[in-house]
Design a protein around this motif. Structure first.
Motif, PDB file in Angstrom:
ATOM      1  N   HIS A  47      -2.974 -11.607  -2.257  1.00 46.64           N
ATOM      2  CA  HIS A  47      -2.074 -10.507  -1.857  1.00 46.64           C
ATOM      3  C   HIS A  47      -0.839 -11.086  -1.157  1.00 46.64           C
ATOM      4  CE1 HIS A  47      -1.901  -6.157  -0.019  1.00 46.64           C
ATOM      5  NE2 HIS A  47      -0.690  -6.616  -0.328  1.00 46.64           N
TER       6      HIS A  47
ATOM      7  N   ASP B  38      -1.327 -10.580   2.550  1.00 47.79           N
ATOM      8  CA  ASP B  38      -0.220  -9.618   2.531  1.00 47.79           C
ATOM      9  C   ASP B  38       1.031 -10.237   3.165  1.00 47.79           C
ATOM     10  OD1 ASP B  38       0.979  -7.244   1.832  1.00 47.79           O
ATOM     11  OD2 ASP B  38      -0.105  -5.999   3.272  1.00 47.79           O
TER      12      ASP B  38
ATOM     13  N   HIS C 284       3.809 -11.087  -1.119  1.00 45.64           N
ATOM     14  CA  HIS C 284       5.062 -10.453  -1.552  1.00 45.64           C
ATOM     15  C   HIS C 284       6.210 -11.457  -1.549  1.00 45.64           C
ATOM     16  CE1 HIS C 284       3.456  -6.349  -1.453  1.00 45.64           C
ATOM     17  NE2 HIS C 284       2.706  -6.814  -0.472  1.00 45.64           N
TER      18      HIS C 284
ATOM     19  N   GLU D  24       1.349  -4.389  -6.672  1.00 42.24           N
ATOM     20  CA  GLU D  24       0.770  -3.447  -5.712  1.00 42.24           C
ATOM     21  C   GLU D  24       1.534  -2.136  -5.843  1.00 42.24           C
ATOM     22  OE1 GLU D  24       1.262  -4.490  -1.532  1.00 42.24           O
ATOM     23  OE2 GLU D  24      -0.465  -3.263  -0.953  1.00 42.24           O
TER      24      GLU D  24
HETATM   25 FE    FE Z   1       1.172  -5.683   0.299  1.00 41.81          FE
END
Ligand code: FE
Ligand code: AMP
Ligand code: ZN
Ligand code: FE
Length: 281
Positions: free
Chosen positions: A6, A246, A8, A63
């Motif tokens: 996960h 994340d 970005h 996502e």
């Molecule tokens: Fe995320």
């Protein structure tokens, strides 16, 4: 050795390019990395190229921000085909809705005496998807607020002066989109808007029959208690377990990729995910 499923990049609201993210993963000895940008797979190609060069396995991902009733949830998708025409059209629709909304948010900010231009927003966003976090960054840079959270609290969250709603798919629709594109659909950070996991049993009873195949277990904010509940629910529904950091880059001070002092994600999870895809045939 950890994996990280996960992350970005600057194709959504992260600050690193996919190549920089892969280089960081390599330096942290992460064996497999999934790029899961919000509502876009546009960074996948660059990540895979960098991964091949640097010896990091890249799992294509995304996502999708969805609504379940009135509540925002996030659905992760792994190995969906970015060239699948139905998925591509759905993501294009989301980007269109975001563009329209961003313009309206800027208009509201202008009316509040905070002139932010579309050009400025594009500069901060760099490439790919543009959303409220980018606008929040500008408000911080301008000194209008001190932190991104404050930007959301004062201007961007529902009920505040520059809030504008936008189209979002339902959770079941996003799950179906990912599956029809050949991907595995996973519920991201199930405790984010459901701290005690009160709603989760009902959400899973609804989404598993709709094609949801996993839940995110390993996540920086998950307590021992949350993980215990998630394991039990995953067992009940025969769900895959996933996990990740994340990571969004330096915009979120103190955060980093998985491994080391941060969340640890066992590499074996990936084998189980691949096995699930193989069994599907
Ligand atoms: Fe995320
Ligand atoms: P958008 O997708 O443009 O609607 O923006 C939603 C994203 O903004 C979420 O996925 C979060 O990453 C971020 N976000 C939401 N609320 C906050 C907050 N209070 N502080 C910082 N970031 C936030
Ligand atoms: Zn984000
Ligand atoms: Fe999320």
């Amino acid at each position: 050795m950890s994996i990280d499923l996960h992350t970005h990049s600057n194709f959504s609201d992260g600050t690193m390019t996919p190549t920089e993210l892969v280089a960081l993963a390599r330096s942290k000895k992460i064996s497999a990395l999934a790029l899961t940008d919000h509502d876009t797979m546009a960074g996948t190609e660059e990540a895979i190229l960098a991964g091949t060069e640097m010896g990091v396995e890249i799992i294509p991902g995304l996502e999708i921000s969805v609504l379940y009733g009135q509540v925002e949830y996030h659905i992760l998708g792994y190995w969906a085909d970015p060239h699948n025409s139905v998925l591509a059209a759905a993501l294009a629709r989301l980007q269109g809705a975001r563009d329209a909304r961003n313009a309206k948010i800027l208009e509201k900010l202008n009316e509040l005496g905070i002139p932010v231009t579309a050009e400025e927003l594009q500069l901060v966003s760099e490439q790919g998807q543009t959303g409220r976090p980018h606008i929040a960054r500008i408000l911080v840079q301008r000194g209008v607020v001190r932190t991104m959270s404050q930007a959301f609290e004062q201007f961007l969250r529902k009920g505040t002066a520059a809030y504008v709603s936008r189209f979002a798919y339902s959770a079941a629709e996003a799950v179906a989109l990912i599956r029809q594109a050949g991907g595995l659909a996973v519920l991201a950070h199930p405790a984010q808007n459901d701290l005690e996991l009160i709603r989760l049993p009902a959400v899973l009873a609804d989404l598993v029959p709709a094609g949801l195949e996993g839940i995110e277990l390993y996540y920086p904010t998950h307590s021992h208690k949350v993980k215990k509940k998630l394991r039990a629910l995953a067992g009940e529904h025969d769900l895959l377990l996933t996990g990740g950091s994340d990571y969004h880059g330096e915009v979120r001070p103190g955060t980093t990729l998985a491994g080391g002092g941060n969340v640890f994600v066992p590499p074996e999870l990936l084998d189980k995910m691949k096995e699930r895809l193989r069994l599907r045939g």
